[in-house]
Write a protein that holds these residues in place. Sequence first.
Motif, PDB file in Angstrom:
ATOM      1  N   VAL A  86      20.120 -40.539   1.363  1.00  0.00           N
ATOM      2  CA  VAL A  86      20.210 -39.526   0.293  1.00  0.00           C
ATOM      3  C   VAL A  86      18.852 -38.976  -0.127  1.00  0.00           C
ATOM      4  O   VAL A  86      18.696 -37.748  -0.268  1.00  0.00           O
ATOM      5  N   PRO A  87      17.807 -39.806  -0.353  1.00  0.00           N
ATOM      6  CA  PRO A  87      16.519 -39.233  -0.777  1.00  0.00           C
ATOM      7  C   PRO A  87      15.962 -38.224   0.221  1.00  0.00           C
ATOM      8  O   PRO A  87      15.364 -37.206  -0.175  1.00  0.00           O
ATOM      9  N   TYR A  88      16.164 -38.472   1.508  1.00  0.00           N
ATOM     10  CA  TYR A  88      15.645 -37.570   2.530  1.00  0.00           C
ATOM     11  C   TYR A  88      16.472 -36.283   2.619  1.00  0.00           C
ATOM     12  O   TYR A  88      15.919 -35.187   2.783  1.00  0.00           O
ATOM     13  N   ASN A 101      18.127 -34.986   0.146  1.00  0.00           N
ATOM     14  CA  ASN A 101      17.802 -34.226  -1.063  1.00  0.00           C
ATOM     15  C   ASN A 101      16.499 -33.437  -0.891  1.00  0.00           C
ATOM     16  O   ASN A 101      16.404 -32.268  -1.261  1.00  0.00           O
ATOM     17  N   ASP A 102      15.493 -34.115  -0.327  1.00  0.00           N
ATOM     18  CA  ASP A 102      14.200 -33.458  -0.119  1.00  0.00           C
ATOM     19  C   ASP A 102      14.332 -32.257   0.814  1.00  0.00           C
ATOM     20  O   ASP A 102      13.713 -31.212   0.589  1.00  0.00           O
ATOM     21  N   TYR A 103      15.128 -32.412   1.847  1.00  0.00           N
ATOM     22  CA  TYR A 103      15.266 -31.307   2.815  1.00  0.00           C
ATOM     23  C   TYR A 103      16.098 -30.166   2.234  1.00  0.00           C
ATOM     24  O   TYR A 103      15.813 -28.990   2.468  1.00  0.00           O
ATOM     25  N   LEU A 104      17.109 -30.515   1.463  1.00  0.00           N
ATOM     26  CA  LEU A 104      18.006 -29.482   0.935  1.00  0.00           C
ATOM     27  C   LEU A 104      17.354 -28.604  -0.119  1.00  0.00           C
ATOM     28  O   LEU A 104      17.729 -27.439  -0.280  1.00  0.00           O
ATOM     29  N   LEU A 105      16.367 -29.133  -0.844  1.00  0.00           N
ATOM     30  CA  LEU A 105      15.831 -28.431  -2.000  1.00  0.00           C
ATOM     31  C   LEU A 105      15.376 -27.008  -1.671  1.00  0.00           C
ATOM     32  O   LEU A 105      15.846 -26.027  -2.263  1.00  0.00           O
ATOM     33  N   ASN A 158       7.395 -21.031  11.577  1.00  0.00           N
ATOM     34  CA  ASN A 158       7.985 -22.322  11.217  1.00  0.00           C
ATOM     35  C   ASN A 158       7.287 -23.480  11.939  1.00  0.00           C
ATOM     36  O   ASN A 158       7.053 -24.542  11.356  1.00  0.00           O
ATOM     37  N   ILE A 159       6.964 -23.289  13.207  1.00  0.00           N
ATOM     38  CA  ILE A 159       6.270 -24.335  13.960  1.00  0.00           C
ATOM     39  C   ILE A 159       4.922 -24.654  13.311  1.00  0.00           C
ATOM     40  O   ILE A 159       4.570 -25.823  13.087  1.00  0.00           O
ATOM     41  N   PHE A 160       4.179 -23.608  12.997  1.00  0.00           N
ATOM     42  CA  PHE A 160       2.865 -23.793  12.381  1.00  0.00           C
ATOM     43  C   PHE A 160       2.981 -24.468  11.015  1.00  0.00           C
ATOM     44  O   PHE A 160       2.246 -25.420  10.689  1.00  0.00           O
ATOM     45  N   LEU A 161       3.913 -23.983  10.191  1.00  0.00           N
ATOM     46  CA  LEU A 161       4.045 -24.518   8.833  1.00  0.00           C
ATOM     47  C   LEU A 161       4.585 -25.949   8.840  1.00  0.00           C
ATOM     48  O   LEU A 161       4.215 -26.754   7.966  1.00  0.00           O
ATOM     49  N   ASP A 162       5.486 -26.286   9.774  1.00  0.00           N
ATOM     50  CA  ASP A 162       5.963 -27.670   9.881  1.00  0.00           C
ATOM     51  C   ASP A 162       4.794 -28.624  10.072  1.00  0.00           C
ATOM     52  O   ASP A 162       4.678 -29.645   9.372  1.00  0.00           O
ATOM     53  N   ALA A 163       3.946 -28.319  11.033  1.00  0.00           N
ATOM     54  CA  ALA A 163       2.787 -29.174  11.296  1.00  0.00           C
ATOM     55  C   ALA A 163       1.856 -29.236  10.087  1.00  0.00           C
ATOM     56  O   ALA A 163       1.345 -30.305   9.729  1.00  0.00           O
ATOM     57  N   LEU A 164       1.653 -28.082   9.443  1.00  0.00           N
ATOM     58  CA  LEU A 164       0.748 -28.017   8.292  1.00  0.00           C
ATOM     59  C   LEU A 164       1.272 -28.831   7.108  1.00  0.00           C
ATOM     60  O   LEU A 164       0.554 -29.678   6.535  1.00  0.00           O
ATOM     61  N   PHE A 165       2.543 -28.608   6.746  1.00  0.00           N
ATOM     62  CA  PHE A 165       3.093 -29.255   5.551  1.00  0.00           C
ATOM     63  C   PHE A 165       3.370 -30.740   5.765  1.00  0.00           C
ATOM     64  O   PHE A 165       3.192 -31.552   4.851  1.00  0.00           O
ATOM     65  N   ILE A 166       3.829 -31.115   6.968  1.00  0.00           N
ATOM     66  CA  ILE A 166       4.197 -32.509   7.214  1.00  0.00           C
ATOM     67  C   ILE A 166       2.965 -33.377   7.468  1.00  0.00           C
ATOM     68  O   ILE A 166       2.828 -34.468   6.893  1.00  0.00           O
ATOM     69  N   MET A 226      10.302 -32.842   2.873  1.00  0.00           N
ATOM     70  CA  MET A 226      10.239 -31.664   2.005  1.00  0.00           C
ATOM     71  C   MET A 226       9.351 -30.575   2.617  1.00  0.00           C
ATOM     72  O   MET A 226       9.598 -29.375   2.444  1.00  0.00           O
ATOM     73  N   GLY A 227       8.337 -30.981   3.354  1.00  0.00           N
ATOM     74  CA  GLY A 227       7.479 -30.024   4.031  1.00  0.00           C
ATOM     75  C   GLY A 227       8.232 -29.246   5.094  1.00  0.00           C
ATOM     76  O   GLY A 227       8.033 -28.036   5.259  1.00  0.00           O
ATOM     77  N   ALA A 228       9.101 -29.934   5.832  1.00  0.00           N
ATOM     78  CA  ALA A 228       9.926 -29.254   6.837  1.00  0.00           C
ATOM     79  C   ALA A 228      10.851 -28.247   6.176  1.00  0.00           C
ATOM     80  O   ALA A 228      11.069 -27.140   6.693  1.00  0.00           O
ATOM     81  N   SER A 229      11.396 -28.611   5.025  1.00  0.00           N
ATOM     82  CA  SER A 229      12.287 -27.714   4.293  1.00  0.00           C
ATOM     83  C   SER A 229      11.545 -26.476   3.798  1.00  0.00           C
ATOM     84  O   SER A 229      12.021 -25.342   3.946  1.00  0.00           O
ATOM     85  N   LEU A 230      10.345 -26.691   3.232  1.00  0.00           N
ATOM     86  CA  LEU A 230       9.556 -25.566   2.729  1.00  0.00           C
ATOM     87  C   LEU A 230       9.145 -24.637   3.874  1.00  0.00           C
ATOM     88  O   LEU A 230       9.166 -23.408   3.729  1.00  0.00           O
ATOM     89  N   ALA A 231       8.788 -25.221   5.015  1.00  0.00           N
ATOM     90  CA  ALA A 231       8.403 -24.417   6.178  1.00  0.00           C
ATOM     91  C   ALA A 231       9.550 -23.525   6.631  1.00  0.00           C
ATOM     92  O   ALA A 231       9.361 -22.338   6.927  1.00  0.00           O
ATOM     93  N   THR A 232      10.759 -24.087   6.684  1.00  0.00           N
ATOM     94  CA  THR A 232      11.931 -23.306   7.087  1.00  0.00           C
ATOM     95  C   THR A 232      12.226 -22.201   6.087  1.00  0.00           C
ATOM     96  O   THR A 232      12.523 -21.062   6.467  1.00  0.00           O
ATOM     97  N   CYS A 233      12.103 -22.502   4.807  1.00  0.00           N
ATOM     98  CA  CYS A 233      12.382 -21.520   3.759  1.00  0.00           C
ATOM     99  C   CYS A 233      11.433 -20.323   3.867  1.00  0.00           C
ATOM    100  O   CYS A 233      11.872 -19.160   3.881  1.00  0.00           O
TER     101      CYS A 233
END
Length: 462
Positions: free
Chosen positions: A145-147, A149-153, A192-200, A208-215
């Motif tokens: 659930v915590p994971y 939730n982080d991705y869904l936000l 998205n590829i660039f931001l995933d690496a940057l945020f994670i 949550m970084g993967a979620s923000l990158a996708t958004c």
Amino acid sequence: MRHIIRFTDEDDERQRGRRYLMMTESPVRQLVIKMAVPTIISMMVTALYNIIDAFFVGHISTEATAGVGVSFAYMTFINAIGFYFGHGSGNFISTALGAKNYSDAEKMAATGFFSSMGIGVIAMMTGVFFLTPLSRMMGATPDVVPYSNDYLLFILIGTPFMMSSLTLNNQLRLQGNAQYAMVGIAAGAVLNIFLDALFIYVFDMGVMGASLATCISQMLGWLILFLGTEKSGNVHIRLKNFSLTWYSQKEIFKGGTPSLCRHVFVCVSTIMLNRYAAYYAAPGTEASAIAAFAIVSRVMMFAFSIILGIGQGFQPVCGFNYGAGLHERVRKSYIFTVELSTVILIIISIVFAIYAPDIIRVFRSEDEELVKIGTDVLRWQCLSFPLIGLSTVTNMMYQTTRKTLIATVLSMGRQGLFFIPIIMILPLFIGLQGVEMTQAIADALTFLLALPFAVKEIRDKR
């Protein structure tokens, strides 16, 4: 000012005239391929969003991978609404352009776009307020659930843009302008590829970084797609053309219901898959089982996106020529699309079956139980994967020609009419293996359901 407006209208008319001739007179095989190439790229890039997130998150933990996998059910809900309005309005636009009814096409484009945007806002507010119950409803176990939730936000925050971008994508594609859809989606995926690496990894934001990158990436794609509607020859979106009349909603319903039903059942089946995988997994391996099915779902969706791209390349050819009354061209393009899809699916299935363990390890090599389950699931699905070409293209043809009832029944088969009862019954006798086999059996039965409709359509179009 009047001179500028008159010039723009004349330019639009010339562009639409050239497109009409291309869609109704070019050799159908070359035309389908021409339409399919950008849509294949668009669909593969769309599938890459989930593949990329699964790849980066897979190196965090098994629970994190499972959390993203659980969230896939909500992503399917976004697809359901976006494709409902996209196909509902887009199929109408395609046939309207084939009949040269440009005013009706513009009204439908605005109605489809603003409707999906509005529902996206409602879904966003509801989901953020009920975040944890939403994760649990989709099958997240307490440690997942915590994971989830982080991705869904941030996925929830971006929902209005994701839904309406899918609508824009399908409207542009069904006008015969798939290249604009391709550019918008591809730009978002690269970001998205660039931001995933940057945020994670750099900002250490985890799931949550993967979620923000996708958004953020999806918002960029939305902007490019919207600007694409302003290009000369495209159907422009204007708020003044938005109309919630009974007629407009009826036409969207006729063209979009098959897509809505298909994606709703995908959402339901994904939730059931998460729950049954956890229930029938060995004690202590529940997260591994959920993660394994999630990885296979993304891999198969990436492969399936090729077939969807080919089918969606066929749809504007079908819609234009059906609207123009050229039924023989519809028949020829349909047969060619089925043949091409089936050959590609056979090749993909052989490759995936041979290299199944290696494919799963790309995402999460540290968990051997995950690799074992994922390998079995992937190989089972490869057995019947070549059959989905005929059922998918047949469904698309009936949907594009606005034969809503048959198209809806066909769209419900793979993830609904067959998948749901099989996953409820088969595991009772053979446990987790029954869950692993469910999709393969459902695909085979869907093929048998579609076959008589395919034969009938080929005979009727002669």
